[in-house]
Motif scaffolding. Structure first.
Motif, PDB file in Angstrom:
ATOM      1  N   THR A  68       1.001  -0.669  -0.070  1.00  0.00           N
ATOM      2  CA  THR A  68       0.054  -0.282   0.513  1.00  0.00           C
ATOM      3  C   THR A  68       0.956   1.425  -0.221  1.00  0.00           C
ATOM      4  N   ASP A  70       0.983   4.020   1.575  1.00  0.00           N
ATOM      5  CA  ASP A  70       0.027   4.792   2.591  1.00  0.00           C
ATOM      6  C   ASP A  70       0.745   6.489   2.956  1.00  0.00           C
ATOM      7  N   ALA A  71       1.760   6.890   2.133  1.00  0.00           N
ATOM      8  CA  ALA A  71       2.010   8.374   2.500  1.00  0.00           C
ATOM      9  C   ALA A  71       0.730   8.703   1.385  1.00  0.00           C
ATOM     10  N   PHE A  74      -2.868   8.741   3.299  1.00  0.00           N
ATOM     11  CA  PHE A  74      -2.887   9.945   4.340  1.00  0.00           C
ATOM     12  C   PHE A  74      -2.461  11.251   4.037  1.00  0.00           C
ATOM     13  N   PHE A 108      -4.008  -2.410   4.906  1.00  0.00           N
ATOM     14  CA  PHE A 108      -2.817  -2.122   5.577  1.00  0.00           C
ATOM     15  C   PHE A 108      -3.118  -3.061   6.729  1.00  0.00           C
ATOM     16  N   SER A 109      -1.444  -2.508   7.472  1.00  0.00           N
ATOM     17  CA  SER A 109      -1.752  -3.592   9.027  1.00  0.00           C
ATOM     18  C   SER A 109      -1.212  -2.918  10.327  1.00  0.00           C
ATOM     19  N   ASP A 112      -1.234   1.820  11.041  1.00  0.00           N
ATOM     20  CA  ASP A 112      -1.164   2.289   9.869  1.00  0.00           C
ATOM     21  C   ASP A 112      -3.020   1.962  10.035  1.00  0.00           C
ATOM     22  N   GLU A 113      -3.497   0.496   9.989  1.00  0.00           N
ATOM     23  CA  GLU A 113      -4.719   0.322   9.816  1.00  0.00           C
ATOM     24  C   GLU A 113      -5.180   0.723  11.086  1.00  0.00           C
ATOM     25  N   ARG A 115      -4.529   4.035  11.784  1.00  0.00           N
ATOM     26  CA  ARG A 115      -4.455   5.774  11.739  1.00  0.00           C
ATOM     27  C   ARG A 115      -5.720   5.699  10.360  1.00  0.00           C
ATOM     28  N   ALA A 116      -5.518   4.526   9.865  1.00  0.00           N
ATOM     29  CA  ALA A 116      -6.510   5.132   8.721  1.00  0.00           C
ATOM     30  C   ALA A 116      -8.112   5.115   8.480  1.00  0.00           C
TER      31      ALA A 116
END
Length: 124
Positions: A68, A70-71, A74, A108-109, A112-113, A115-116
């Motif tokens: 993913t 991530d950056a 977000f 996500f893991s 980060d999961e 947070r998302a």
């Protein structure tokens, strides 16, 4: 002979991964450029020029393929107002057949999961 064959096989797989990652990042950047410009070419996400489907597609692109981004996920999520987030959740479910919450949980893991999920107003 066998060692060199396996070496070429591994290097080829790494090359394919690298190319697919670069192509995915290009698609994500194009999708972000499309959502951050309204019809008149003004940057920003004014409510009048906002398209939840474009944002949903950009989020989807951050989560497909190997890993993913991530950056970028977000970056997109943090740029949305509460009303825009709600519209994106509906658009995501309609377009991709699963809720954004399910997609986040699948992709996500660990931290980060959480947070998302929190970013988009879902409970952990």
């Amino acid at each position: 002979m066998k060692r060199s064959y396996y070496l070429y096989l591994i290097l080829g797989a790494i090359g394919v991964y690298g190319i697919s990652t670069l192509l995915r990042r290009k698609k994500i950047n194009e999708a972000i450029a499309n959502i951050s410009t309204d019809e008149e070419g003004n940057s920003g996400q004014a409510e009048a020029g906002f398209d939840a489907n474009k944002v949903a597609r950009a989020l989807f692109l951050t989560m497909i393929g190997f890993g993913t981004d991530d950056a970028k996920f977000f970056e997109i999520g943090n740029s949305l107002s509460d009303s825009q987030m709600e519209a994106v959740k509906v658009a995501y479910a309609n377009r991709f057949g699963e809720s954004l919450e399910e997609a986040i949980k699948d992709d996500f893991s660990f931290g980060d999961e959480a947070r998302a999920l929190t970013l988009f107003g879902y409970s952990i």
